[in-house]
Design a protein around this motif. Sequence first.
Motif, mmCIF file in Angstrom:
data_model
loop_
_atom_site.group_PDB
_atom_site.id
_atom_site.type_symbol
_atom_site.label_atom_id
_atom_site.label_comp_id
_atom_site.label_asym_id
_atom_site.label_seq_id
_atom_site.Cartn_x
_atom_site.Cartn_y
_atom_site.Cartn_z
ATOM 1 N N LYS A 50 0.838 -1.205 0.000
ATOM 2 C CA LYS A 50 0.000 0.000 0.000
ATOM 3 C C LYS A 50 0.870 1.253 0.000
ATOM 4 O O LYS A 50 0.584 2.216 -0.728
ATOM 5 C CB LYS A 50 -0.913 -0.003 1.228
ATOM 6 C CG LYS A 50 -1.995 -1.069 1.204
ATOM 7 C CD LYS A 50 -2.823 -1.015 2.486
ATOM 8 C CE LYS A 50 -3.888 -2.101 2.502
ATOM 9 N NZ LYS A 50 -4.666 -2.096 3.777
ATOM 10 N N LYS A 73 -5.691 0.232 -6.741
ATOM 11 C CA LYS A 73 -6.529 1.007 -5.821
ATOM 12 C C LYS A 73 -5.973 2.421 -5.656
ATOM 13 O O LYS A 73 -6.736 3.391 -5.574
ATOM 14 C CB LYS A 73 -6.609 0.303 -4.470
ATOM 15 C CG LYS A 73 -7.410 -0.999 -4.522
ATOM 16 C CD LYS A 73 -7.472 -1.686 -3.165
ATOM 17 C CE LYS A 73 -8.320 -2.955 -3.241
ATOM 18 N NZ LYS A 73 -8.390 -3.668 -1.933
ATOM 19 N N PRO A 82 -8.930 0.183 -12.095
ATOM 20 C CA PRO A 82 -9.112 -1.246 -11.823
ATOM 21 C C PRO A 82 -8.302 -2.124 -12.779
ATOM 22 O O PRO A 82 -8.118 -1.768 -13.956
ATOM 23 C CB PRO A 82 -10.619 -1.455 -12.030
ATOM 24 C CG PRO A 82 -11.216 -0.102 -11.810
ATOM 25 C CD PRO A 82 -10.216 0.875 -12.331
#
Length: 334
Positions: A189, A317, A322
């Motif tokens: 992330k 994300k 996508p």
Amino acid sequence: MKQTTANQNITAQLETIFEAFKTRTIRRVFFVACGGSSALMFPSKYFLDRESAAITSEIFSSNEFIHRNPQSLNTESLVILMSHKGKTPETTEAAKFAKSKGALTVSLMYVETAPLADESDYTVNYSWVSAGHMEPEPEMMNYAILYRLSMGLLYVKEGNKKYEKLVSSLEQLGAVFERVMKQVTEPAKAYAESVKDEKIIYTMASGSNYGVAYSFAICILMEMQWKHSHAIHAGEFFHGPFEILDKDVPFILLMGLDETRPLEERALTFLKQYGEKVLVIDAKQFDLTGIEEEVKGYLAPIVINFALRIYALALSKATGHPLETRRYMFKVPY
């Protein structure tokens, strides 16, 4: 480990193919596919290169396989093909072409019935989940089935015992994947946020891991994220590509456990010296408990690829793009 019905079906398919291996003289293996399916084949070719004294192998893009028309393609050839849904026209034609030359054809796909299956002597149906999700039974995934085919070939033809170690190790991949997911989810992330606006990201690896770098570059970054990318072989880095490196150019370096790791280590030293935006995914950083020592180098690409799937999902994300979004694929004639 108790096998599921799906796993039992795959094992039965493989055993039938191994029986066919026993009845044929096989001197050359052709791995034939397109795109990501082709990239999956690099680790199995690496295994055959390392382990077999009598059987050679090559990887071909499906359409070029037909047009190049290798003279060594004959009745003593095994052609292993792959298409996720078995509908890739070039691969279906490649299977038909291979059979016309008398070769034994084995095709891998996710579905049970497809045009590719119709043109193949044998098929194996692997399991699949979308990017970023953990495969519930990784011993049935495409990488694993390719390894079972190539290692099974040498088990049948040359008595190579690594097949037995492979099968027992594959049963441990689920636990390995769980540990990898816990380890890389948060770093993925953070990395995604740091590169979400980058227009280009290079990927680099060598040996059995090169196919993973190739797949990430052309399938994830280019196809699924519309970012410029290129897969660089670590051995070729110093023969041109390293001139593009500076502190503003992002690189992803994959480091495996096979015999070519020194090439990746040399590249890492240079990346650290002259670059700043460098992500290193090193198989040594993962807990591979349960994987037999003799096959760790061969299975490392599967683990690295799983880690990259987590990075891919995080990137999608962060970019708001996508992984399923396409501009041309499946939408316009080509």
